[in-house]
Design an enzyme around this catalytic site. Structure first.
Site, PDB file in Angstrom:
ATOM      1  N   LEU A 100       0.820  -1.214   0.000  1.00  0.00           N
ATOM      2  CA  LEU A 100       0.000   0.000   0.000  1.00  0.00           C
ATOM      3  C   LEU A 100       0.855   1.266   0.000  1.00  0.00           C
ATOM      4  CD1 LEU A 100      -2.652  -1.127   2.646  1.00  0.00           C
ATOM      5  CD2 LEU A 100      -2.876  -1.171   0.152  1.00  0.00           C
ATOM      6  N   GLY A 101       2.083   1.150   0.489  1.00  0.00           N
ATOM      7  CA  GLY A 101       2.955   2.324   0.551  1.00  0.00           C
ATOM      8  C   GLY A 101       4.357   1.917   0.953  1.00  0.00           C
ATOM      9  N   GLY A 116       8.244   3.875   2.277  1.00  0.00           N
ATOM     10  CA  GLY A 116       8.955   5.107   2.604  1.00  0.00           C
ATOM     11  C   GLY A 116      10.235   4.798   3.348  1.00  0.00           C
ATOM     12  N   GLY A 129       9.858   2.113   6.181  1.00  0.00           N
ATOM     13  CA  GLY A 129       9.568   0.719   5.881  1.00  0.00           C
ATOM     14  C   GLY A 129       8.434   0.615   4.884  1.00  0.00           C
ATOM     15  N   VAL A 145       4.188  -0.525   3.953  1.00  0.00           N
ATOM     16  CA  VAL A 145       2.822  -0.743   4.433  1.00  0.00           C
ATOM     17  C   VAL A 145       2.206  -1.815   3.546  1.00  0.00           C
ATOM     18  CG1 VAL A 145       0.567   0.267   4.920  1.00  0.00           C
ATOM     19  CG2 VAL A 145       2.620   1.659   5.200  1.00  0.00           C
ATOM     20  N   LYS A 186       1.829  -1.675   8.890  1.00  0.00           N
ATOM     21  CA  LYS A 186       3.052  -0.896   8.709  1.00  0.00           C
ATOM     22  C   LYS A 186       4.200  -1.689   9.335  1.00  0.00           C
ATOM     23  CE  LYS A 186       2.821   3.622   9.010  1.00  0.00           C
ATOM     24  NZ  LYS A 186       2.785   5.013   9.517  1.00  0.00           N
ATOM     25  N   ASP A 225       3.757  16.681  10.115  1.00  0.00           N
ATOM     26  CA  ASP A 225       4.007  16.296   8.732  1.00  0.00           C
ATOM     27  C   ASP A 225       2.698  16.295   7.939  1.00  0.00           C
ATOM     28  OD1 ASP A 225       5.591  15.523   6.598  1.00  0.00           O
ATOM     29  OD2 ASP A 225       5.346  13.389   7.017  1.00  0.00           O
TER      30      ASP A 225
END
Length: 199
Positions: free
Chosen positions: A71-72, A74, A77, A79, A94, A185
């Site tokens: 899913l993501g 960065g 780490g 997701v 995550k 953020d």
């Protein structure tokens, strides 16, 4: 006139609701120690969301199945999309390698802050699982992508739609600030796309 006797408080400790095995696992886990909530309250105590967030050691694969969808990704780490074995519910996981956690206290504080949040526009944390190499945060899976993509995929946003999106963001920030939590953020590409714009 007779002096009123103060009502005697019955002391209850939140960790009294854990059985001995759960307490042993929490106290002996050779990992980032997250403080066990030991809150003294009276007999009319209120249950809070964070008291129901699980934290356990062991394999994440004992309870969840990885679907293979990322899913993501960065600097922290990845997701993953996961499926809860008991219910079939799709969630987000995550995965944070321990060696990427530079400041343990800051990480613990962020997790504790997320545990306390219960707001429709803030992602929900359901569980924290710890393995030898990684920490896994089991969270609500948000559909719809990032707010940045939502905006750029449309020709334009009407003033009414933009106002509703902005209101959702402001409400969630006010909720955080009332609990002395600061989101440092808050950007278009770190915000999920809006939920229900009908309200």
């Amino acid at each position: 006139m007779e002096k009123a006797t103060p009502e005697k408080k019955e002391t209850i400790f939140v960790d009294d609701f854990m059985d001995e095995e759960e307490e042993k696992v929490l106290n002996e886990a050779p990992s980032i120690k997250m403080p066990i909530a030991r809150t003294e309250v009276n007999k009319n105590f209120k249950l809070k969301k964070e008291q129901f967030i699980n934290r356990r050691t062991g394999s994440v694969k004992d309870h969840y199945e990885f679907t293979g969808t990322i899913l993501g990704e960065g600097g922290f780490g990845k997701v993953h999309e996961i499926k809860e074995k008991d219910t079939g519910r799709l969630l987000a996981c995550k995965q944070i390698p321990r060696n990427k956690i530079r400041n343990q206290m800051r990480f613990v504080n962020e997790v504790l802050a997320l545990k306390e949040c219960d707001h429709p526009n803030i992602v929900k944390l359901y569980e924290v699982l710890e393995e030898e190499e990684d920490v896994f945060l089991i969270q609500e899976k948000l559909n719809g992508g990032e707010l940045f993509d939502y905006i750029t995929n449309k020709d334009y946003l009407s003033e009414n739609e933009a106002a509703k999106i902005f209101l959702q963001i402001i409400k969630s920030l006010i909720y955080c600030h009332e609990r002395e939590v600061i989101h440092r953020d808050c950007l278009l590409y770190t915000s999920p796309s809006p939920r229900d714009l009908s309200t």
